[in-house]
Motif scaffolding. Structure first.
Motif, mmCIF file in Angstrom:
data_model
loop_
_atom_site.group_PDB
_atom_site.id
_atom_site.type_symbol
_atom_site.label_atom_id
_atom_site.label_comp_id
_atom_site.label_asym_id
_atom_site.label_seq_id
_atom_site.Cartn_x
_atom_site.Cartn_y
_atom_site.Cartn_z
ATOM 1 N N ALA A 110 32.286 42.919 43.669
ATOM 2 C CA ALA A 110 32.205 41.570 43.109
ATOM 3 C C ALA A 110 31.668 40.588 44.140
ATOM 4 O O ALA A 110 30.837 39.728 43.828
ATOM 5 N N ALA A 111 32.154 40.709 45.377
ATOM 6 C CA ALA A 111 31.681 39.807 46.435
ATOM 7 C C ALA A 111 30.194 40.008 46.692
ATOM 8 O O ALA A 111 29.442 39.038 46.867
ATOM 9 N N VAL A 128 28.838 33.711 34.791
ATOM 10 C CA VAL A 128 29.248 32.895 33.648
ATOM 11 C C VAL A 128 30.539 32.197 34.035
ATOM 12 O O VAL A 128 31.491 32.840 34.503
ATOM 13 N N ARG A 129 30.598 30.875 33.848
ATOM 14 C CA ARG A 129 31.752 30.104 34.287
ATOM 15 C C ARG A 129 32.454 29.432 33.110
ATOM 16 O O ARG A 129 31.803 28.908 32.218
ATOM 17 N N LYS A 218 39.988 43.611 34.918
ATOM 18 C CA LYS A 218 39.453 43.531 33.559
ATOM 19 C C LYS A 218 37.970 43.869 33.619
ATOM 20 O O LYS A 218 37.300 43.550 34.603
ATOM 21 N N LEU A 219 37.452 44.471 32.587
ATOM 22 C CA LEU A 219 36.004 44.581 32.451
ATOM 23 C C LEU A 219 35.674 45.052 31.048
ATOM 24 O O LEU A 219 36.504 45.630 30.355
ATOM 25 N N ILE A 220 34.454 44.795 30.633
ATOM 26 C CA ILE A 220 33.942 45.300 29.368
ATOM 27 C C ILE A 220 32.525 45.802 29.614
ATOM 28 O O ILE A 220 31.709 45.110 30.216
ATOM 29 N N THR A 231 35.572 37.511 38.353
ATOM 30 C CA THR A 231 35.483 37.490 39.815
ATOM 31 C C THR A 231 36.813 37.181 40.467
ATOM 32 O O THR A 231 36.999 37.417 41.661
ATOM 33 N N ASP A 232 37.763 36.645 39.693
ATOM 34 C CA ASP A 232 39.077 36.274 40.225
ATOM 35 C C ASP A 232 40.138 36.918 39.350
ATOM 36 O O ASP A 232 40.322 36.526 38.196
ATOM 37 N N ALA A 233 40.865 37.907 39.893
ATOM 38 C CA ALA A 233 41.866 38.616 39.106
ATOM 39 C C ALA A 233 42.983 37.691 38.648
ATOM 40 O O ALA A 233 43.575 37.891 37.583
ATOM 41 N N ALA A 234 43.301 36.666 39.427
ATOM 42 C CA ALA A 234 44.382 35.749 39.077
ATOM 43 C C ALA A 234 43.989 34.782 37.968
ATOM 44 O O ALA A 234 44.847 34.288 37.231
#
Length: 336
Positions: A110-111, A128-129, A218-220, A231-234
């Motif tokens: 991810a980084a 995407v934000r 998570k991912l799809i 990008t941020d698990a939290a």
């Protein structure tokens, strides 16, 4: 003999329904004079029987017959299951190591992707934000799917109601178009109100659902060509990456497959917390012990042993004791 869903389990071993039927026939009636007679008794073609026998031999379920004309002999279930258990344990150890390595690489990937997005040479990577934009992109990916959707689902969840209940997974629509949809769900998520029921409803609609522990992210993934992951698990609604370059096949798809292999089908969720007593009973059953011998070892009445075996067979969706042993081995329920 009806298989009631055993095709999938045997395919996981490289064996299909023909192999199961042929093996059980060799166990029940070992004196078939020829492959032709065996094929006729099972209602299969001689070619299918020959192919099944070849697969059984390759997996150690039969041994060559004496002479040239006879059928191969079935290996005793206890011996076959012991070999199966050791094989599955070795595979699980390998999968666990693979999953650990892949999980450790998720943050690094991810980084790297985020760094790549900020360079003019970035291709096949998009950021995407915001929750609304991420939700819209997920919906768009689902609509675009033509072959397969693979999804890892774990808390925290985006919420659509004031009480914080997680928004439901909207993945049934692709199934109605003939798309294969697989969802691996983190066990922790089942504690959310209504989530287990919602997943059950999706399973009824044809979504393949498994439950795992400590899912890494998570991912799809859609059609093995595009993957979206946060990008941020939290805070999965903060931003997400949409990836469609070579990293997809090199890391993200194998990550899903490794998680999927270790997860348990959702139909087994209520039965996968096996007791030590049931584990011991299943291990003895797989070893080929008779009911009386198991009763003596467990210091209980033989009728109690039989009732417990019947209950376990029902929980494992098994028609025979051999099937129960195989299913228990596949789930890692046996002690060796």
């Amino acid at each position: 003999m009806g298989l009631n869903g055993w095709d999938t389990q045997w395919q996981a071993l490289g064996l299909g329904p023909d192999e199961l039927r042929v093996y059980e026939a060799l166990l029940d009636v070992p004196a078939h004079p020829s492959r032709t007679a065996l094929a006729q008794s099972l209602g299969l073609t001689a070619r299918r029987v020959a192919k099944a026998l070849g697969h059984l031999a390759g997996h150690g379920f039969t041994q060559p017959a004496r002479g040239t004309a006879g059928l191969p002999a079935a290996v005793a279930p206890s011996t076959a299951l012991r070999s199966l258990i050791h094989l599955r344990q070795a595979e699980l150890l390998h999968r666990s190591a693979e999953l650990k390595e892949l999980t450790g690489s998720v943050d690094r990937i991810a980084a790297q992707l985020l760094s790549s997005v900020n360079t003019p040479r970035a291709t096949g990577i998009e950021t995407v934000r915001g929750g609304a934009a991420i939700g819209a992109r997920v919906a768009s990916l689902l609509v675009s799917a033509s072959e397969e959707v693979a999804l890892l689902d774990r808390p925290p969840y985006a919420t659509s109601q004031p009480d914080g209940m997680p928004a439901p997974l909207d993945v049934a629509e692709p199934v109605r178009r003939g798309v294969r949809v697989r969802v691996a769900v983190d066990r922790e998520g089942l504690s959310f109100q209504g989530r287990a029921r919602g997943l059950g409803d999706l399973a009824v609609q044809g979504v393949q659902i498994r439950v795992g522990t400590d899912l890494p992210t998570k991912l799809i993934t859609v059609d093995r060509r595009v993957t979206l992951l946060p990008t941020d698990a939290a805070d999965p609604t903060a931003s997400a990456l949409v990836v469609s370059d070579s990293l997809l096949s090199n890391a993200l798809v194998p990550l899903f497959e490794a998680v999927w292999e270790r997860a348990v089908p959702i139909g087994s969720v209520t039965h996968d917390r096996i007791t030590d007593e049931d584990r011991e009973l299943l291990t003895m059953l797989a070893s080929g012990l008779k009911d009386e011998a198991m009763a003596r070892r467990l210091d209980i009445h033989v009728h109690t042993v039989r009732r417990r075996i019947t209950r376990l067979m029902h929980a494992l969706n098994a028609e025979t004791r051999f099937q129960a042993g195989v299913q228990a081995a596949l789930r890692g329920w046996l002690t060796v």
